[in-house]
Design a protein around this motif. Structure first.
Motif, PDB file in Angstrom:
ATOM      1  N   THR A  22       0.840  -1.197   0.000  1.00 14.24           N
ATOM      2  CA  THR A  22       0.000   0.000   0.000  1.00 14.24           C
ATOM      3  C   THR A  22       0.878   1.251   0.000  1.00 14.24           C
ATOM      4  OG1 THR A  22      -0.045   0.156   2.417  1.00 14.24           O
ATOM      5  CG2 THR A  22      -1.737  -1.222   1.353  1.00 14.24           C
ATOM      6  N   ALA A  23       0.235   2.389  -0.242  1.00 18.59           N
ATOM      7  CA  ALA A  23       0.970   3.661  -0.232  1.00 18.59           C
ATOM      8  C   ALA A  23       1.561   3.922   1.151  1.00 18.59           C
ATOM      9  CB  ALA A  23       0.051   4.809  -0.637  1.00 18.59           C
ATOM     10  N   GLY A  24       0.842   3.522   2.207  1.00 22.92           N
ATOM     11  CA  GLY A  24       1.341   3.713   3.555  1.00 22.92           C
ATOM     12  C   GLY A  24       2.605   2.921   3.827  1.00 22.92           C
ATOM     13  N   GLU A  25       2.651   1.686   3.323  1.00 20.62           N
ATOM     14  CA  GLU A  25       3.839   0.864   3.501  1.00 20.62           C
ATOM     15  C   GLU A  25       5.031   1.459   2.753  1.00 20.62           C
ATOM     16  OE1 GLU A  25       2.952  -3.671   3.692  1.00 20.62           O
ATOM     17  OE2 GLU A  25       1.436  -2.800   2.363  1.00 20.62           O
ATOM     18  N   VAL A  26       4.796   1.902   1.529  1.00 23.12           N
ATOM     19  CA  VAL A  26       5.866   2.521   0.736  1.00 23.12           C
ATOM     20  C   VAL A  26       6.347   3.792   1.418  1.00 23.12           C
ATOM     21  CG1 VAL A  26       6.424   3.610  -1.472  1.00 23.12           C
ATOM     22  CG2 VAL A  26       5.027   1.539  -1.432  1.00 23.12           C
ATOM     23  N   ARG A  27       5.414   4.549   1.972  1.00 25.54           N
ATOM     24  CA  ARG A  27       5.759   5.805   2.655  1.00 25.54           C
ATOM     25  C   ARG A  27       6.643   5.532   3.876  1.00 25.54           C
ATOM     26  NH1 ARG A  27       0.868   7.290   3.460  1.00 25.54           N
ATOM     27  NH2 ARG A  27       0.634   8.228   1.389  1.00 25.54           N
ATOM     28  N   SER A  28       6.312   4.503   4.635  1.00 23.40           N
ATOM     29  CA  SER A  28       7.100   4.158   5.823  1.00 23.40           C
ATOM     30  C   SER A  28       8.514   3.738   5.446  1.00 23.40           C
ATOM     31  CB  SER A  28       6.401   3.033   6.595  1.00 23.40           C
ATOM     32  OG  SER A  28       5.147   3.458   7.086  1.00 23.40           O
ATOM     33  N   LEU A  29       8.651   2.959   4.378  1.00 21.64           N
ATOM     34  CA  LEU A  29       9.974   2.543   3.919  1.00 21.64           C
ATOM     35  C   LEU A  29      10.795   3.741   3.451  1.00 21.64           C
ATOM     36  CD1 LEU A  29       9.013  -0.695   1.957  1.00 21.64           C
ATOM     37  CD2 LEU A  29      10.367  -0.576   4.059  1.00 21.64           C
ATOM     38  N   ALA A  30      10.126   4.699   2.780  1.00 16.29           N
ATOM     39  CA  ALA A  30      10.824   5.890   2.302  1.00 16.29           C
ATOM     40  C   ALA A  30      11.314   6.741   3.471  1.00 16.29           C
ATOM     41  CB  ALA A  30       9.901   6.714   1.400  1.00 16.29           C
ATOM     42  N   ARG A  31      10.469   6.875   4.530  1.00 14.77           N
ATOM     43  CA  ARG A  31      10.880   7.648   5.700  1.00 14.77           C
ATOM     44  C   ARG A  31      12.082   6.982   6.379  1.00 14.77           C
ATOM     45  NH1 ARG A  31       7.870  10.288   3.370  1.00 14.77           N
ATOM     46  NH2 ARG A  31       5.937  11.309   4.058  1.00 14.77           N
ATOM     47  N   ALA A  32      12.049   5.642   6.454  1.00 20.01           N
ATOM     48  CA  ALA A  32      13.154   4.913   7.073  1.00 20.01           C
ATOM     49  C   ALA A  32      14.450   5.104   6.304  1.00 20.01           C
ATOM     50  CB  ALA A  32      12.803   3.425   7.156  1.00 20.01           C
ATOM     51  N   ALA A  33      14.334   5.349   4.994  1.00 22.01           N
ATOM     52  CA  ALA A  33      15.524   5.551   4.165  1.00 22.01           C
ATOM     53  C   ALA A  33      15.988   7.005   4.160  1.00 22.01           C
ATOM     54  CB  ALA A  33      15.237   5.091   2.740  1.00 22.01           C
ATOM     55  N   GLY A  34      15.278   7.893   4.877  1.00 23.62           N
ATOM     56  CA  GLY A  34      15.718   9.284   4.988  1.00 23.62           C
ATOM     57  C   GLY A  34      14.909  10.288   4.212  1.00 23.62           C
ATOM     58  N   SER A  35      13.811   9.853   3.581  1.00 24.07           N
ATOM     59  CA  SER A  35      12.965  10.786   2.822  1.00 24.07           C
ATOM     60  C   SER A  35      12.244  11.742   3.776  1.00 24.07           C
ATOM     61  CB  SER A  35      11.935  10.008   1.993  1.00 24.07           C
ATOM     62  OG  SER A  35      11.027  10.884   1.359  1.00 24.07           O
ATOM     63  N   VAL A  36      12.221  13.019   3.438  1.00 23.49           N
ATOM     64  CA  VAL A  36      11.553  14.053   4.240  1.00 23.49           C
ATOM     65  C   VAL A  36      10.188  14.339   3.626  1.00 23.49           C
ATOM     66  CG1 VAL A  36      11.671  16.427   5.087  1.00 23.49           C
ATOM     67  CG2 VAL A  36      13.768  15.065   4.876  1.00 23.49           C
ATOM     68  N   SER A  37       9.134  14.313   4.445  1.00 16.22           N
ATOM     69  CA  SER A  37       7.784  14.549   3.931  1.00 16.22           C
ATOM     70  C   SER A  37       7.623  15.986   3.463  1.00 16.22           C
ATOM     71  CB  SER A  37       6.747  14.245   5.012  1.00 16.22           C
ATOM     72  OG  SER A  37       6.791  15.235   6.024  1.00 16.22           O
ATOM     73  N   LEU A  38       6.608  16.210   2.645  1.00 12.97           N
ATOM     74  CA  LEU A  38       6.316  17.562   2.162  1.00 12.97           C
ATOM     75  C   LEU A  38       6.048  18.514   3.326  1.00 12.97           C
ATOM     76  CD1 LEU A  38       4.030  16.855  -0.932  1.00 12.97           C
ATOM     77  CD2 LEU A  38       6.184  18.131  -0.969  1.00 12.97           C
ATOM     78  N   ARG A  39       5.258  18.046   4.288  1.00  6.86           N
ATOM     79  CA  ARG A  39       4.916  18.912   5.426  1.00  6.86           C
ATOM     80  C   ARG A  39       6.161  19.289   6.218  1.00  6.86           C
ATOM     81  NH1 ARG A  39       3.351  18.856  10.797  1.00  6.86           N
ATOM     82  NH2 ARG A  39       1.705  20.365  11.308  1.00  6.86           N
ATOM     83  N   ASP A  40       7.018  18.309   6.499  1.00  8.10           N
ATOM     84  CA  ASP A  40       8.234  18.604   7.249  1.00  8.10           C
ATOM     85  C   ASP A  40       9.164  19.524   6.468  1.00  8.10           C
ATOM     86  OD1 ASP A  40       7.358  17.083   9.341  1.00  8.10           O
ATOM     87  OD2 ASP A  40       8.537  15.305   8.841  1.00  8.10           O
ATOM     88  N   ALA A  41       9.227  19.318   5.144  1.00  8.41           N
ATOM     89  CA  ALA A  41      10.081  20.180   4.313  1.00  8.41           C
ATOM     90  C   ALA A  41       9.575  21.618   4.342  1.00  8.41           C
ATOM     91  CB  ALA A  41      10.113  19.660   2.873  1.00  8.41           C
ATOM     92  N   GLY A  42       8.243  21.789   4.360  1.00  7.86           N
ATOM     93  CA  GLY A  42       7.675  23.132   4.439  1.00  7.86           C
ATOM     94  C   GLY A  42       7.960  23.800   5.767  1.00  7.86           C
ATOM     95  N   LEU A  43       7.873  23.027   6.854  1.00  5.67           N
ATOM     96  CA  LEU A  43       8.148  23.583   8.181  1.00  5.67           C
ATOM     97  C   LEU A  43       9.623  23.947   8.329  1.00  5.67           C
ATOM     98  CD1 LEU A  43       5.925  21.257  10.400  1.00  5.67           C
ATOM     99  CD2 LEU A  43       5.452  23.594   9.646  1.00  5.67           C
ATOM    100  N   ILE A  44      10.496  23.204   7.673  1.00  9.86           N
ATOM    101  CA  ILE A  44      11.926  23.541   7.694  1.00  9.86           C
ATOM    102  C   ILE A  44      12.147  24.900   7.026  1.00  9.86           C
ATOM    103  CG2 ILE A  44      14.181  22.916   6.739  1.00  9.86           C
ATOM    104  CD1 ILE A  44      13.375  19.970   7.154  1.00  9.86           C
TER     105      ILE A  44
END
Length: 523
Positions: A481-503
């Motif tokens: 699922t998209a959620g599973e792919v998203r979790s794997l991406a975060r574990a690999a160091g991907s920064v979410s759109l929301r976090d990138a905006g807050l940065i």
């Protein structure tokens, strides 16, 4: 034949006129030189000096101002003229402001009768001069539309809206992604305004019951050309029109990744995948999020480096709907084709034709259906590097979107190289420290310079990059699922759109309010 003299040949070189700062126009100039004459020939007084018996009128002119007209202005004023050259757009804006202050609001546009309006439109049909700075021979409705377009271009607006209501017409512009009402006009002007716009777009002015689309090109002076994409739609209170303004000059758009606002880590990872000889790279986001600009910048980068690494060039081709900017004007050897559904040219069929042209790199404007998705995937699996866009909320959702379109998960797993999701947020206006300055807060289309009270000026992109590594590839292949792919991406160091905006907000590039407005609801 006697050569045409330059303005400098017809005036006396008094001091250093080019170094003179702009000052208030003289009363004599505003009272003796008609506004249309000043606007047509782009000249405006910057005050006068009394030097004994010799009076000098200082004029700001454009580089292409007619020398004879400058001389005639001096004759009419009965004084010596000294000139300095100014930017034509800024000068036209100053002329409008100066004469408006003398004569009153520019909103006082009168359309006496419907017969007169029809006559104006007929004259507009034969008008070949599309220069917004020229007012010669143009009637009041034509001048008003020109002024609206000129002001929209001056604000770097992406769209101009003409929206009729029961008792008025709203004139709105979309600046940095936000729609702003800049003027209200009497309701009686709705029909003539839309008719003039339809004339510009070569649309049927007699047909008011169905939606229509058109295109036009206008210029501002001799140095700026803007393409207009026009759409009209019947509503309860009459037809409304929306005009999208597209700059044609390549200099109006980013040519490197620094201009896009991409951070170094994201850029290096993204370009690493964009440098591969095959695979598919997707850019996702809603309409107006800068996807095409990112892809154009990537193609320019690929074209610029192609001959430097192995001594060979890349054959780069695109199929778009429509072609928004001519990349060849920037000296980039890229062939661009356009969708034409009336002639059977769709994204899928256009891509199939392109693949017969021996391409190395292909850009597909958008993956909208199963046929296009499957063709793009197959192209990436047969040794081509394919770029395209999808409308999804984030990077991980692009995976499930391809599966929903009918592409088998194992094919997505084998072909997908990276997904870049992006949004645009407004940037704080550094000059006023985000406090708001310039412009006309009352809603008029004044000639102020600044952020028009918003506290923001310009936009920058916020990015989220999903790099398809071995773990994500395996997950996609088994139908994650998209959620599973998203979790794997975060574990690999991907920064979410929301976090990138807050940065970006923490760094002071934008504000937290703006980041939340654009990225609300994203994880």
């Amino acid at each position: 034949m006697t050569p045409t003299p330059s303005p400098a040949d017809l005036v006396e070189p008094i001091g250093t006129a080019s170094d003179r700062h702009a000052t208030k126009p003289s009363h004599e100039f505003l009272s003796r030189i008609p506004r249309d004459f000043a606007r047509r020939h782009l000249m405006l007084s910057e005050g006068r000096d009394e030097r004994g018996v010799n009076t000098v009128e200082h004029l700001a002119i454009a580089e292409h101002s007619d020398a004879a007209a400058v001389h005639n202005a001096g004759v009419a004023l009965g004084v010596t003229i000294a000139t300095r050259t100014c930017d034509p757009e800024e000068l036209a804006r100053r002329i409008d402001t100066a004469y408006t202050e003398v004569s009153g609001s520019p909103d006082a546009v009168e359309v006496a009768t419907s017969a007169e309006t029809a006559e104006e439109i007929e004259r507009a049909l034969a008008l070949s001069d599309q220069d917004l700075l020229s007012t010669a021979g143009k009637g009041p409705v034509v001048k008003l539309v020109d002024a609206m377009l000129f002001e929209a271009a001056g604000r770097d607006a992406s769209d101009l809206h003409v929206q009729p209501l029961a008792d008025q017409v709203l004139i709105r512009v979309r600046v940095d992604g936000v729609l702003q009402t800049v003027r209200t006009l009497p309701s009686r002007l709705a029909a003539p305004l839309v008719s003039r716009i339809k004339v510009m777009g070569r649309m049927d002015i007699a047909e008011k019951r169905i939606a229509q689309d058109g295109r036009a090109t206008v210029s501002i002076g001799s140095g700026r050309t803007i393409d207009l994409r026009i759409s009209t739609l019947p509503t309860t209170y009459g037809e409304r029109a929306v005009i999208r303004l597209l700059e044609t000059e390549s200099t109006a758009h980013p040519v490197d990744f620094d201009a896009l606002g991409m951070d170094e880590r994201t850029r290096d990872l993204f370009l690493g995948r964009a440098s591969r000889s095959s695979g598919i790279v997707l850019v996702t986001g809603p309409t107006g999020s800068g996807k095409t600009t990112t892809l154009y910048t990537t193609l320019r980068w690929l074209a610029a480096r192609s001959g430097k690494l192995d001594g060979g060039d890349l054959n780069i081709m695109t199929i778009e709907d429509p072609v928004e900017y001519e990349l060849s004007t920037a000296g980039v050897a890229i062939s661009q084709a356009q969708v034409n559904t009336k002639k059977g040219v769709t994204f899928a069929s256009g891509l199939r034709h392109i693949l017969r042209q021996d391409p190395d790199v292909v850009m597909v404007g958008e993956i909208r259906d199963k046929e296009t998705a499957q063709t793009a995937i197959q192209a990436s699996l047969t040794g081509h590097l394919v770029f395209s866009t999808l409308h999804t909320n984030d990077a991980a959702s692009a995976v499930t979107r391809l599966v929903d379109l009918g592409v088998e998960p194992y094919l997505v797993s084998a072909s997908l190289s990276a997904v870049l999701a992006q949004r645009l947020v407004r940037t704080r206006h550094a000059a006023c420290e985000g406090q708001g300055c310039g412009g006309d807060d009352s809603g008029g289309m004044g000639g102020g310079v600044g952020c028009f009270g918003s506290g923001y000026l310009g936009r920058t992109a916020v990015f989220e990059l999903l790099v398809v590594d071995d773990a994500i590839q395996e997950a996609i292949g088994r139908g994650a699922t998209a959620g599973e792919v998203r979790s794997l991406a975060r574990a690999a160091g991907s920064v979410s759109l929301r976090d990138a905006g807050l940065i970006l907000a923490e760094r002071g590039v934008t504000t937290r309010v703006e980041a939340e407005r654009v990225l609300l609801g994203l994880s």
